[in-house]
Motif scaffolding. Structure first.
Motif, PDB file in Angstrom:
ATOM      1  N   ALA A   1       6.829   3.753  -2.233  1.00 50.48           N
ATOM      2  CA  ALA A   1       6.178   2.486  -2.559  1.00 50.48           C
ATOM      3  C   ALA A   1       7.070   1.339  -2.094  1.00 50.48           C
ATOM      4  O   ALA A   1       8.292   1.400  -2.203  1.00 50.48           O
ATOM      5  N   ARG A   2       6.421   0.332  -1.565  1.00 54.82           N
ATOM      6  CA  ARG A   2       7.064  -0.772  -0.858  1.00 54.82           C
ATOM      7  C   ARG A   2       8.250  -1.394  -1.618  1.00 54.82           C
ATOM      8  O   ARG A   2       9.301  -1.639  -1.036  1.00 54.82           O
ATOM      9  N   SER A   3       8.094  -1.621  -2.918  1.00 59.10           N
ATOM     10  CA  SER A   3       9.137  -2.347  -3.632  1.00 59.10           C
ATOM     11  C   SER A   3      10.392  -1.502  -3.842  1.00 59.10           C
ATOM     12  O   SER A   3      11.444  -2.028  -4.160  1.00 59.10           O
ATOM     13  N   TYR A   4      10.250  -0.185  -3.684  1.00 56.97           N
ATOM     14  CA  TYR A   4      11.409   0.685  -3.837  1.00 56.97           C
ATOM     15  C   TYR A   4      12.147   0.886  -2.517  1.00 56.97           C
ATOM     16  O   TYR A   4      13.206   1.499  -2.481  1.00 56.97           O
TER      17      TYR A   4
ATOM     18  N   TRP B   1      11.546  -4.844 -11.913  1.00 59.84           N
ATOM     19  CA  TRP B   1      11.368  -5.910 -10.928  1.00 59.84           C
ATOM     20  C   TRP B   1      12.397  -7.016 -11.129  1.00 59.84           C
ATOM     21  O   TRP B   1      12.871  -7.245 -12.233  1.00 59.84           O
TER      22      TRP B   1
ATOM     23  N   ARG C   1       0.544  -0.048   0.362  1.00 60.05           N
ATOM     24  CA  ARG C   1       1.274   0.282  -0.860  1.00 60.05           C
ATOM     25  C   ARG C   1       2.621   0.923  -0.535  1.00 60.05           C
ATOM     26  O   ARG C   1       3.641   0.620  -1.146  1.00 60.05           O
TER      27      ARG C   1
ATOM     28  N   ARG D   1      13.246  -3.637  -7.928  1.00 61.68           N
ATOM     29  CA  ARG D   1      12.013  -3.757  -7.146  1.00 61.68           C
ATOM     30  C   ARG D   1      11.819  -5.226  -6.780  1.00 61.68           C
ATOM     31  O   ARG D   1      12.020  -6.113  -7.602  1.00 61.68           O
ATOM     32  N   LYS D   2      11.437  -5.449  -5.538  1.00 60.29           N
ATOM     33  CA  LYS D   2      11.243  -6.814  -5.058  1.00 60.29           C
ATOM     34  C   LYS D   2       9.861  -6.919  -4.424  1.00 60.29           C
ATOM     35  O   LYS D   2       9.414  -5.994  -3.755  1.00 60.29           O
TER      36      LYS D   2
ATOM     37  N   GLU E   1       1.190  -2.045  -5.522  1.00 59.79           N
ATOM     38  CA  GLU E   1       1.944  -2.528  -4.369  1.00 59.79           C
ATOM     39  C   GLU E   1       1.107  -2.671  -3.109  1.00 59.79           C
ATOM     40  O   GLU E   1       1.610  -3.074  -2.067  1.00 59.79           O
ATOM     41  N   GLN E   2      -0.166  -2.312  -3.219  1.00 58.04           N
ATOM     42  CA  GLN E   2      -1.053  -2.517  -2.070  1.00 58.04           C
ATOM     43  C   GLN E   2      -1.255  -4.009  -1.833  1.00 58.04           C
ATOM     44  O   GLN E   2      -1.430  -4.453  -0.711  1.00 58.04           O
TER      45      GLN E   2
ATOM     46  N   VAL F   1      17.446   0.738  -9.666  1.00 61.50           N
ATOM     47  CA  VAL F   1      16.403   0.251  -8.769  1.00 61.50           C
ATOM     48  C   VAL F   1      16.156  -1.233  -9.061  1.00 61.50           C
ATOM     49  O   VAL F   1      16.068  -1.633 -10.222  1.00 61.50           O
TER      50      VAL F   1
END
Lengths: 105, 173, 998
Positions: free
Chosen positions: B150-153, C631, B94, C610-611, C759-760, C608
């Motif tokens: 968190a990964r996407s950030y 996103w 995550r 998010r990707k 996000e895991q 932000v």
């Protein structure tokens, strides 16, 4: 930007870590089906909208994650105290006295 | 990952990371399963061998260990599930961790973190925000921090850190 | 070198000349000059035209309060700043500045015609004049006013500079680096407190930079300043921030500081931000902002060459510049006498000092006599002359002003002083009370709301000695309050100039009222007459006078005008000054760039983005993206030559006929774990969960307590005590927050915990008749037959060697699977499936095709087909309500009278009469298109697409009593004509659901 004392973290921290969560001490009834339409309306929508001291909820959402309660003056924005969820409402008189003493110092 | 500037930024490889939630009454049992202390005060850390814990909330710890040890850790907790109900959730993928080190590390973090980062004691960790992003900051040394996000950030946070690092280079230069 | 620059004098570097241009003409200045001091050294006073009347204007002040000398500064390519105060802009080699608000040029301005017409442009002119005819407003008045008004020209290119921001924490923040601020910083810093000292000037020192006569602790003032600064610079617990303006004072000692980092540099280093916004959290704040000199109000007080006396002294001592060759001083305060003396001593001919007071301290009189300066006590100014620069002033004895003609004195500068106004802007930001002080005729700090201390001239103290002593005391008090033990000693001062005075309103004159141009607000061209007119027209509060006349509303926010406007309004009203009130000071203290506020939030880091781990693949494959909450998601994947319609049609066809693959990683995921997990979900969602079997999934609808749909998603049971809950992409944080709220505050007895796992996992959705064929060979530990793994199943198994959570679910109506693998393996899995899918006709699809496919099946998107007022029944989801559950969040509300009313808006399908017409989402629906306007609208279109599978358009709509209108024709009036559409059910494709297992 306010500083908010988190009663769980026992630390006074920047407002950016917190989120407001509405008026405090409005408990969901154990069995909502027993509520009349008027009672249910009041539970859902009727709020104090205090000018002055206000019991309200905050969440330390970017910290320990806990919801907690606060007494804040909606005119000055100042917090008088914060306390853990489930604890009884603090005595306002005593709080005001303590705040007055602080101001005098 | 390279970034110009006085602070060295290193993206750490994924390691095992778990979110542990357990009630006050069952902390002792959980700590035994974990094989290391679960500190009671928010922000404190403890470790034993590859395993370390950081208290993030009154009933919340983030547990770190090596990838090799992940399965053993999960099994240890599974064994106490009946006696000490808890939630152990794998969040290894995550979040990502960035290692930040250098004498100006506090200045770098202060470009986005509203907390007084200089007041974070050695070996302590906090969940806070960097820019608008929730992060966990762990202080490993006087000039060394780990930032978990968190990964996407990660691209956003890395871009900000890299930009601020260049800016610190100008000031330092 | 100009005759106005005194060789060797001042703090400028005489060995370092710099060249700059003003309106294209090249001038020489010295390093350390401001644009204003450099222009004055070249004899240039005329620097701009006024806002309303286009009157010629010159430099009035030497600081950030400057109302007139606003210029445009350009470095080219988007680096342009209008309305820069020439008194703050430091010169550098190559600086290019232009005057503003003039056409065709500064010396001849066509707009100055407005000045001739001034009698036609009174206060409130705009409110009174442009009312009729109404249709003239958009076409005539507004464009005209827009062209005529405004000062600088906004740059047309994007700002090429970067900006920075920083949080800082200290024990004591000192705002203002004059004598009081320095003394405060020293006192606090020596006690060990963490100190930040901010000053808006290029050099820290404040009034000390223009102080040459006094001695501090036995040293010349500048030597003491140098030593004090060196001491502060040498302390690790001190941060000095010159060129830094405290712009706002917010709650609990949060102060915003805007630092100008590179505006003074000829060649800013690469990567240096232009400005930096400091957000300082201070334990204690010392405000040592000093005082601002007040202009006098008289006819012709705005002519270039009329300036504040204190400014002239600053130009002389700090910059070595004589502001003119022949000066007249007019004052109500002692301080201007010192200016006259200093100028005379520097060789300027001072023709006279006119003081409105009848009596003045004898030492001052002696000083003037000694220098041969004529003294005119009890005098007033009745006028000035000179077109682009003052050339004479007319002075008269106040008591004879009506009868005598007055004396005309030639001069090239007129230096005025109306006394000093304590600068309490930041204090006012804190809602601190201001108290009127009768003795000093000024507002002083009263009751405080924050932990702050006001030092020096800011609280009405006069003189260097008092400022230093008070600064030291306040710095010590602040340090003590912050928990330190400071030393209380203060420096001693000799040669401190005197400073008392009186305050005035408009000076007595001898002209007809309508012909008197005595300016109060230079920048907004407000005269004393305008203020009186406002009062006569009924404005009683200064707040109303301000808005009616616009006094104090220009970029200087009335720093010079405020007290004069108030005094004139009070006089006109016949009320005591404090009764008329003071306008509220609001942040920012001085104009602040958008860049400084934006900080790092521009370009790539504006917000932000998010990707997902699949994002690089999508980008390399030419995906067109769309933002979905924070996103960015791939919307469609056009092949060469395809537009969106063609690409989406192809993606839909492939998914219905073979297999489609989509990145569904953005779906919110929450791990719900604990012995009471099922009970918790049962209470949160409308659907029953307690009896959901391990390995099974259920679609869940989440309501607010008000009974309206908040979110939905599939929930899979992994173990007796572990659920994998999915939410909408945008709803994930909201849902988690809501669940935590109930768990922590309503049902703390439940033994269940929530963890965000969005996000895991990377989630790959496979849909289509070939989905199983593609997946089957890659799955270990789970048979995929309908018997072993029917629709709505979940399994923890391995896919392509990765540990996975495999769902059999469908958001398209086709046989569907969602493969979740740990995020680090996501891209690898994706690429593997893309390759393996080739032989099965695999096509990658984006969110647009996903929308079409789900709409064909009538699956709603929360937030698109629902809007916060839609109940499950409205949305046709009545089946998802666990009827036998005694309670769940929102259940009681579903029985509220409004929520069971007939004729609620219900979700229905719409098929247009013309199958090629794709309705516009949001289009309003009516029963009768021929009814008179305004028509009764009975609903609106929520989703509308071209359905490739059906070969026609389809739409979903919320329509009053919709389900009772099946088969009815409804109408959608649109600008291009009225469309008609028939009401249908919401499931357009495969109503029997046979394809789920096909």
């Amino acid at each position: 930007m306010l500083l908010i004392h988190c009663p769980y973290c026992a630390a006074t921290l920047p407002e950016l870590e917190f989120a407001y969560a509405g008026e405090a001490h409005i408990a969901r009834p154990a069995d909502p089906s027993t509520f009349s339409d008027e009672q249910w309306r009041d539970f859902l929508f009727i709020r104090t909208n205090a000018r002055g001291l206000h019991f309200e909820r905050w969440r330390h959402v970017h910290g320990c994650g806990r919801f907690f309660n606060a007494v804040r003056d909606t005119v000055s924005d100042k917090f008088l105290t914060t306390y853990k969820a489930g604890e009884p409402k603090p005595e306002l008189e005593a709080l005001l006295k303590a705040a007055g003493k602080d101001a005098a110092e | 990952m390279t970034s110009e500037g006085p602070v060295r930024l290193t993206l750490l490889p994924e390691a095992a990371r778990f979110s542990l939630r357990v009630r006050q009454s069952d902390i002792a049992a959980a700590a035994r399963a974990f094989g290391a202390a679960l500190p009671a005060r928010i922000g404190q850390t403890a470790s034993a061998g590859p395993r370390s814990s950081l208290c993030l909330g009154p009933d919340e710890w983030v547990l770190h260990t090596s990838t090799d040890d992940a399965e053993a850790l999960q099994q240890a907790f599974a064994a106490i599930a009946g006696a000490a109900p808890h939630s152990l959730t794998d969040i290894s993928d995550r979040d990502r961790s960035i290692l930040l080190s250098g004498p100006l590390v506090e200045d770098l973090l202060s470009t986005g973190c509203p907390r007084d980062v200089s007041s974070i004691p050695l070996g302590a960790g906090v969940r806070t925000v960097f820019d608008t992003v929730q992060v966990v900051l762990i202080r490993d040394g006087v000039t060394d921090f780990r930032l978990e996000v968190a990964r996407s950030y990660l691209p956003h946070v890395m871009a900000l850190l890299a930009m601020a690092n260049l800016e610190l280079a100008v000031a330092a230069g | 070198m100009s005759a106005l620059r005194i060789p060797g004098k001042g703090r400028v570097d005489h060995a370092q000349p710099v060249r700059f241009t003003f309106d294209g003409k090249s001038y020489q200045g010295l390093a350390g000059d401001t644009l204003a001091s450099a222009l004055l050294a070249n004899g240039v006073h005329l620097v701009g035209r006024s806002f309303k009347y286009h009157r010629p204007r010159g430099v009035v002040s030497a600081g950030s309060e400057e109302p007139n000398a606003l210029v445009g500064v350009s470095r080219g390519s988007g680096r342009e700043e209008p309305n820069t105060r020439a008194t703050m802009q430091e010169v550098y080699d190559g600086l290019a500045a232009v005057s503003q608000n003039r056409w065709p040029c500064l010396h001849f301005d066509a707009g100055a015609g407005a000045d001739v017409l001034h009698r036609l442009l009174p206060a409130g002119f705009y409110y009174k004049t442009f009312l009729w005819p109404k249709r003239f407003w958009d076409r005539v008045y507004e464009p005209l006013i827009r062209r005529a008004a405004g000062l600088g020209v906004a740059p047309s290119e994007p700002d090429a500079d970067s900006y920075a921001s920083r949080y800082a924490h200290c024990d004591v923040l000192v705002v203002g680096g004059g004598p009081a601020g320095i003394a405060a910083a020293l006192a606090a810093a020596r006690s060990g407190a963490r100190v930040i000292l901010a000053d808006e000037q290029a050099e820290i020192g404040g009034s000390l930079l223009a102080e040459t006569g006094a001695r501090i602790d036995g040293q010349p003032a500048w030597d003491w300043l140098a030593a004090a600064r060196a001491e502060l610079e040498g302390m690790a617990n001190v941060r000095l921030l010159p060129r830094t303006t405290a712009i706002g004072y917010y709650h609990q000692n949060m102060v915003g500081l805007a630092e100008r980092v590179t505006d003074h540099l000829a060649a800013p280093p690469q990567h240096a931000p232009r400005e930096r916004m400091w957000r300082v959290r201070a334990g204690q704040v010392v405000l040592a902002q000093g005082a601002i000199e007040r202009p006098l109000v008289f006819h012709g007080n705005d002519r270039p060459g009329v300036m504040l006396a204190g400014a002239a002294r600053t130009y002389l001592h700090r910059y070595g510049v004589k502001v003119g060759e022949r000066a007249v001083v007019v004052t109500s305060h002692d301080s201007a006498w010192q200016t006259a003396f200093d100028l005379a001593d520097a060789g300027v001919s001072v023709a006279a000092i006119a003081d409105v007071r009848a009596e003045v301290d004898s030492a001052l009189l002696a000083g003037a006599q000694q220098r041969g300066i004529e003294i005119l006590l009890g005098h007033t100014v009745t006028g000035t002359s000179g077109r682009l620069r003052i050339n004479a002033v007319t002075l008269a004895a106040a008591e004879l002003v009506a009868t005598a003609a007055g004396r005309v004195l030639r001069c090239d500068v007129l230096l005025m002083s109306g006394g000093w106004t304590p600068s309490l802007h930041l204090f006012s930001h804190t809602q601190g009370r201001l108290a009127w002080d009768e003795a000093s005729q000024s507002f002083l700090p009263g009751e405080r709301t924050e932990d702050c201390h006001i030092a020096g001239a800011g609280r009405g103290l006069w003189g260097l000695g008092a400022a230093l002593a008070d600064g030291a005391a306040m710095g010590a008090a602040a340090a003590r309050a912050a928990g330190f033990s400071p030393d209380m000693s203060a420096p001693t001062v000799e040669g401190d100039p005197a400073g008392s005075g009186v305050t005035t309103t408009e000076l007595p004159g001898n002209r007809a009222a309508h012909n008197t141009r005595a300016f109060v607000d230079f920048q907004n061209d407000v005269t004393a007459k305008d203020i009186r007119l406002a009062v006569h027209e009924g404005m009683r509060s200064i707040e109303h006078v301000k808005r009616y006349t616009t006094t104090g509303m220009a970029t200087d926010q009335g720093k010079l005008a405020g007290m004069n406007a108030l005094a004139i309004a009070a006089e006109t009203l016949g009320a005591p000054l404090p009764a008329v009130g003071l306008t509220t000071f609001r942040p920012p203290y001085t104009p602040t760039t958008f860049g400084a506020f934006a900080g790092y939030h521009q370009g790539e880091t504006f917000d932000v983005t998010r990707k997902t781990p699949i994002d690089p693949w999508a980008e390399a494959s030419g995906a067109v993206f769309e933002p979905v909450s924070l996103w960015r998601r791939a919307r469609y994947f056009p092949k060469p030559g395809e537009d969106m319609h063609a690409a989406v049609a192809r993606e839909c066809r492939a998914t219905r006929s073979a297999v489609g693959m989509m990145d569904a990683s953005t779906l919110g995921k929450i791990e719900v774990v604990g012995p009471d997990a099922a009970e918790f979900l049962n209470r949160m969602y409308t659907n029953p969960f307690t009896r959901l079997g391990v390995g099974r999934c259920r679609y869940g609808v989440l309501l607010g307590e008000d009974g309206f749909i908040r979110d939905d998603g599939v929930i899979g049971r992994l173990a007796a005590d572990r659920f994998h809950v999915t939410t909408t992409t945008g709803g994930a944080p909201r849902v988690l927050n809501m669940m935590e709220d109930y768990l922590q505050t309503e049902w703390p007895d439940l033994r269940v915990w929530l963890t965000s796992t969005t996000e895991q996992w990377v989630t790959v959705a496979l849909n289509g008749p070939n989905a199983r064929r593609l997946l089957e060979p890659l799955v270990e530990g789970q048979a995929l037959t309908d018997e072993a793994f029917p629709h709505m199943s979940v399994s923890e198994c391995r896919v392509a060697g990765f540990s996975a959570r495999l769902f059999r679910v469908s958001f398209t109506g086709e046989m569907g699977f969602e493969v979740n693998v740990p995020a680090r393996h996501g891209l690898e899995l994706w690429e593997l499936l893309a390759a393996a899918g080739q032989e099965h006709g695999l096509c990658v699809y984006g969110t647009e095709a996903m929308h079409v496919l789900r709409a064909e099946k009538g699956f709603i998107i929360v937030g698109q087909d629902s809007d916060g007022t839609v109940t499950p029944d409205d949305a046709g989801l009545g089946w998802a309500i666990g009827r036998r559950k005694s309670d769940f969040v929102g259940k009681r509300s579903l029985a509220r009278p409004d929520l069971v009313a007939r004729n609620r808006k219900q979700l229905v399908g719409l098929v247009t009469h013309d199958p090629r017409t794709v309705l516009e989402e949001g289009a309003q629906i009516v029963e009768d298109p021929n009814q008179p306007l305004p028509m009764t609208m009975i609903g609106h279109v929520t989703s509308s697409y071209w359905s490739e599978a059906l070969g026609r358009s389809i739409a979903l709509a919320l329509v009053e009593g919709g389900r009772m209108r099946m088969g009815d024709m409804l109408y959608l009036p649109m600008p291009e004509g009225t469309h008609s559409a028939r009401v249908t059910g919401t499931v357009f494709y495969d109503p029997q659901g046979e394809r789920l297992s096909a």
